[in-house]
Design an enzyme around this catalytic site. Structure first.
Site, mmCIF file in Angstrom:
data_model
loop_
_atom_site.group_PDB
_atom_site.id
_atom_site.type_symbol
_atom_site.label_atom_id
_atom_site.label_comp_id
_atom_site.label_asym_id
_atom_site.label_seq_id
_atom_site.Cartn_x
_atom_site.Cartn_y
_atom_site.Cartn_z
ATOM 1 N N GLN A 10 0.836 -1.203 0.000
ATOM 2 C CA GLN A 10 0.000 0.000 0.000
ATOM 3 C C GLN A 10 0.867 1.247 0.000
ATOM 4 O O GLN A 10 1.939 1.283 0.589
ATOM 5 C CB GLN A 10 -0.904 0.014 1.234
ATOM 6 C CG GLN A 10 -2.031 -0.988 1.152
ATOM 7 C CD GLN A 10 -2.988 -0.896 2.323
ATOM 8 O OE1 GLN A 10 -3.182 -1.852 3.061
ATOM 9 N NE2 GLN A 10 -3.588 0.254 2.502
ATOM 10 N N SER A 95 5.165 -5.874 2.926
ATOM 11 C CA SER A 95 3.856 -5.980 3.582
ATOM 12 C C SER A 95 2.873 -6.713 2.664
ATOM 13 O O SER A 95 3.040 -7.893 2.370
ATOM 14 C CB SER A 95 3.356 -4.586 3.966
ATOM 15 O OG SER A 95 2.193 -4.661 4.744
ATOM 16 N N LEU A 96 1.842 -6.031 2.178
ATOM 17 C CA LEU A 96 0.874 -6.636 1.258
ATOM 18 C C LEU A 96 1.576 -7.305 0.083
ATOM 19 O O LEU A 96 1.129 -8.345 -0.420
ATOM 20 C CB LEU A 96 -0.086 -5.559 0.751
ATOM 21 C CG LEU A 96 -0.923 -5.935 -0.472
ATOM 22 C CD1 LEU A 96 -1.999 -6.931 -0.081
ATOM 23 C CD2 LEU A 96 -1.511 -4.705 -1.119
ATOM 24 N N ARG A 120 -8.445 -9.129 4.547
ATOM 25 C CA ARG A 120 -7.344 -8.611 5.362
ATOM 26 C C ARG A 120 -7.507 -7.109 5.571
ATOM 27 O O ARG A 120 -7.354 -6.594 6.676
ATOM 28 C CB ARG A 120 -6.013 -8.921 4.677
ATOM 29 C CG ARG A 120 -4.751 -8.412 5.399
ATOM 30 C CD ARG A 120 -3.526 -8.806 4.578
ATOM 31 N NE ARG A 120 -2.254 -8.458 5.184
ATOM 32 C CZ ARG A 120 -1.561 -7.358 4.912
ATOM 33 N NH1 ARG A 120 -2.042 -6.472 4.054
ATOM 34 N NH2 ARG A 120 -0.383 -7.132 5.497
ATOM 35 N N HIS A 211 1.095 -3.060 11.265
ATOM 36 C CA HIS A 211 2.301 -3.725 11.785
ATOM 37 C C HIS A 211 2.640 -3.395 13.239
ATOM 38 O O HIS A 211 3.779 -3.565 13.656
ATOM 39 C CB HIS A 211 3.508 -3.437 10.881
ATOM 40 C CG HIS A 211 3.272 -3.813 9.453
ATOM 41 N ND1 HIS A 211 3.062 -5.116 9.063
ATOM 42 C CD2 HIS A 211 3.158 -3.052 8.334
ATOM 43 C CE1 HIS A 211 2.843 -5.143 7.756
ATOM 44 N NE2 HIS A 211 2.891 -3.914 7.296
ATOM 45 N N GLN A 260 2.860 -11.033 10.445
ATOM 46 C CA GLN A 260 3.226 -9.816 9.720
ATOM 47 C C GLN A 260 2.319 -8.635 10.065
ATOM 48 O O GLN A 260 2.756 -7.493 10.121
ATOM 49 C CB GLN A 260 3.173 -10.093 8.209
ATOM 50 C CG GLN A 260 3.666 -8.956 7.333
ATOM 51 C CD GLN A 260 2.968 -8.942 5.994
ATOM 52 O OE1 GLN A 260 1.778 -8.661 5.893
ATOM 53 N NE2 GLN A 260 3.706 -9.266 4.949
#
Length: 321
Positions: A10, A95-96, A120, A211, A260
Site C-alpha cells: 500500500q 507488507s501486502l 485482510r 504492523h 506480519q
C-alpha cells in the site's frame, strides 16, 4: 546473472495506474484486463473501473487498495512471463506485496489471494476506530534511535496513566523508519523524534496503523481466514517480512503472514538477504517505484529496475535478457 523480484504494498497505488499499458500495447493490455476481470469476479465489483476512474477515496480504502495492488503486481508479472523474461532466483514483497510474491511463486492461487487480501483490509480497518490510529515516517535517525523514541513516548504515557501503543514498524532503508500506534502517541513521538535530531518526521495519510500491536485482533481474524486457504511450497523462494527467512512449509508461511500484521517489516534486512542469496539485479514489479528508491539507499551498487508501464517493462527485458 541472478535477479530478484520485489512487490510493493500500500502507498504505491494511484488512480489510473497501469492504464497506459492497456492503451499502448494491446497484448499487454489484454493480460492486464484479464487479471483485473478475474479479481472483479471474486470481489463482486469492477476493480479495473475503480482503479482507472476512482474516486481516489474509494481506491485508497484499505480493503480496495489491497486487491488492486495485488492484481497490478500480478498483471505485470504475467506480462513478464509472456515475454519469456528471465525468472528470478528469489522474491519478496513489502507488507501486502508478500501476498503478490506468493501468488507469483505459485504458492497461493490468485483468486484465493484476492479474497484473502480484501478481507485482510477489512480486518485491519475494523480493528481500530476511525482516527484512533496513525503512522509517521521518521527520517534521518538511526534505527535504534527511533526505537528509543517509541520507548520514551510509551513510557511518558504510562507515567500519565494512559497506556498507549507506539512502535517502529517499517525499517525501510537506512535513515527511514515508519512508526505506528495510537494517534496521540504518534503525534508525541514526532515531537520526541525531532528533539532527538530527526531531519524530518511526517505523519502519513493512512487510516490504519499497520504492523503494530493494534493489529492483533485483525491478525486473529486473518488466521481463521487463512486456515481455509491452500498454500503450497513456492516454486521460487520467497523471503518473508517477519523473520527474513525463506519458508517452504505451508503452515509456517501462514504463520508468518499472520504475524506480519502486528510485527515490523524488516525491509533493509530483506534486501540484504537477497544480495547474500546471490541477487545481482533487483526488479520491482508493480505500480510506481517506491521500493526501487528504497533499494538505492540500502545498496546503491545493485542495479534496480521498476516495471510499471510499457516502456519500463520493455527496457528491463532488453537489458536483463
Amino acid at each position: 546473472m541472478s535477479i530478484a523480484f520485489i512487490f510493493p504494498g500500500q502507498g504505491s497505488q494511484s488512480v489510473g495506474m497501469l492504464g497506459s499499458i492497456a492503451e499502448q500495447n494491446p497484448v499487454y493490455g489484454e493480460i492486464v484486463t484479464s487479471v483485473f476481470n478475474q479479481a472483479s469476479e471474486v470481489l463482486g465489483f469492477d476493480l479495473w473501473d475503480m482503479t482507472q476512474n476512482g474516486p481516489g477515496a474509494e481506491l485508497n480504502k484499505t480493503q480496495h487498495t489491497q486487491p488492486a495492488m495485488l492484481a497490478a503486481g500480478y498483471a505485470i508479472w504475467q506480462i513478464w512471463k509472456t515475454k519469456n523474461g528471465p525468472m528470478p532466483a528469489v522474491m519478496a514483497g513489502h507488507s501486502l506485496g508478500e501476498y503478490t510474491a506468493l501468488v507469483c511463486a505459485d504458492a497461493l492461487n490468485f483468486s484465493d489471494a484476492v479474497d484473502l487480501v480484501y478481507h485482510r483490509g477489512q480486518f485491519m480497518q475494523d480493528s481500530v476506530a476511525s482516527g484512533a490510529g496513525a503512522m509517521a515516517a521518521i527520517l534521518g535517525l538511526e534505527d535504534d534511535a527511533v526505537v528509543k523514541v517509541c520507548e520514551q513516548t510509551a513510557a511518558q504515557f504510562e507515567q500519565e496513566g494512559q497506556p498507549r501503543v507506539i512502535s517502529a514498524v517499517n525499517f525501510n532503508s537506512p535513515g527511514q523508519v515508519v512508526i505506528a500506534g495510537h494517534s496521540d502517541a504518534v503525534d508525541r513521538a514526532i515531537v520526541n523524534a525531532n528533539d532527538a535530531g530527526a531531519k524530518k518526521a511526517i505523519k502519513l495519510a493512512v487510516s490504519v496503523p499497520s504492523h503494530c500491536a493494534l493489529m492483533e485482533s485483525a491478525a486473529e481474524q486473518l488466521a481463521l481466514k487463512l486456515a481455509n486457504v491452500e498454500i503450497k511450497a513456492p516454486l521460487i523462494p520467497v523471503i518473508n517480512n517477519v523473520d527474513v527467512v525463506i519458508e517452504n512449509d505451508a503452515q509456517k508461511i501462514k504463520q508468518a503472514l499472520v504475524q506480519q500484521l502486528s510485527h515490523p517489516v524488516r525491509w533493509v534486512e530483506t534486501i540484504t538477504k537477497m544480495l547474500a542469496e546471490g541477487a545481482e539485479q533487483i526488479v520491482e514489479c508493480g505500480p510506481g517505484k517506491v521500493l526501487t528508491g528504497l533499494n538505492r539507499r540500502i545498496n546503491r551498487r545493485t542495479p534496480a529496475y521498476a516495471l510499471f508501464d510499457t516502456t519500463t517493462i520493455d527496457k528491463a527485458f532488453e537489458e536483463l535478457s
